[in-house]
Design a protein around this motif. Structure first.
Motif: not given
Length: 378
Positions: A213, A251-253, A163, A167-168, A248
């Motif tokens: 990503i 779960t991920y943006r 990431t 990202y966080e 994926v």
């Protein structure tokens, strides 16, 4: 007189006990072994303390000049029981190696850095000097080991996911790049010997690449030599479609849609890339093939026949942004690459093909990643 004698006897007893204790005290440990030792001239010295061993050899992952993957390069044994070898003037990059001690494979106990492959772990060292993959003073992304349940295979599997920096703390959605490894390797290979995280970090920091990503799955569905071992591409393609991509996306943006989706792979992963992308070409705008192509294409047209509908679909070509191939002139798959490029061009695809120097090695694949990635999501 008696008191003086008693004191002398006591003193003698104490001295005797002390002398005995000193005699029984363990010897001082030998000095620590430094391995690897990387010089400013890019010379690398590897060492292993094995005083009882008769023969120690160095085995490489294929990238160290003069060091075979099979057999080995003998190390010289010193009077202190330490075996050593000096590797002269290596090019910048990451290198895998291990020792064999009287025929028994072992990692370097003085080096905590490792890189996994499909059926073993390698010791790893890095020679600095290539800015595109050196650890620079820039913002860094994160690489996570992600465990997920594969419904296609009926067991828990692992992938690595990069990431980008920030990202966080961000709420932004990002494009996604699926990056596949080659035969005998695993999901740990691109992050370690492939230096993928640092390459992407440096590209993003310089503005050469968009934040993204990067998903690095395990392209093998079993260990080599075990049940279901080998390439077994069909099982992986099935798992990719049924489990990896949906996991994926949920779960991920990520920004969904063709324009925000890329896929590339090296060697076996390049063949898997073609199977996945041309099985659902409307979902991928960017396709990269490193040191690979359609396996067996020089002898038969089975793949072309099986994918003829996708190959001749004019609608799917319109929003396809990039089909990119690169292979070294000394690569044993060069003919496969050229035949695959020719086949795609015959069906009307605009293929970017770059023939590099060198062979089938990570020395090339890291550079291919650095050339391919800046072209994505523009």
């Amino acid at each position: 007189m008696g008191g003086r004698l008693s004191k002398l006897l006591a003193s003698s007893l104490i001295l005797g006990i002390a002398s005995s204790a000193l005699a029984q005290a363990p010897a001082a440990p030998p000095p620590p072994v430094v391995s690897p030792e990387i010089g400013t001239d890019h010379n690398v010295t590897l060492r292993l303390r094995a005083p009882s061993a008769e023969r120690v050899e160095l085995v490489s992952g294929g990238d160290i000049p003069g060091v075979p993957m099979q057999g080995g390069l003998p190390l010289a044994k010193g009077a202190d029981g330490v075996f050593s070898v000096m590797l002269p003037a290596l090019a910048a990059g990451a290198y895998r190696y291990r020792f064999t001690v009287d025929g028994v494979p072992t990692s370097d106990p003085s080096n905590p850095a490792t890189s996994e492959s499909n059926s073993n772990a390698w010791s790893l060292f890095y020679v600095p000097g290539a800015p595109f993959m050196d650890t620079q003073r820039v913002a860094h992304g994160s690489i996570s080991e992600v465990n997920y349940f594969s419904t296609a295979l009926g067991r828990t599997r692992r992938m690595h996911v990069y990431t980008p920096p920030g990202y966080e703390k961000s709420r932004d959605a990002y494009p996604v790049f699926y990056l596949l490894h080659g035969a005998f390797d695993g999901d740990d290979s691109w992050p370690t010997v492939g230096c993928a995280g640092f390459i992407i970090d440096n590209l993003i920091a310089s503005g050469a690449a968009r934040p993204m990503i990067v998903v690095m799955p395990d392209g093998h569905t079993a260990r080599f030599g075990g049940a279901g071992g080998g390439l077994n591409t069909a099982d992986f393609v099935r798992e990719f479609t049924a489990d990896i991509k949906p996991y994926v996306e949920s779960t991920y943006r990520i920004r969904k849609g063709r324009a925000a989706t890329a896929i590339a792979g090296l060697s076996m992963g390049g063949a898997q890339t073609l199977d996945i992308a041309f099985g659902d070409l409307k979902s991928y705008a960017y396709v990269g093939v490193f040191s690979s192509g359609v396996f067996g294409i020089e002898n038969n047209a089975d793949w072309e026949s099986a994918h003829r509908a996708q190959l001749d679909d004019a609608a799917t070509k319109r929003d396809l942004k990039l089909v990119w191939f690169s292979t070294g002139k000394d690569d044993f798959l060069l003919g496969t690459t050229k035949a695959t490029v020719a086949m795609l061009e015959k069906h009307g695809f605009d293929v970017d093909y770059e023939e590099s120097t060198g062979g089938h090695t990570w020395i090339n694949w890291r550079e291919y990643l650095a050339k391919f990635t800046p072209q994505l999501f523009r």
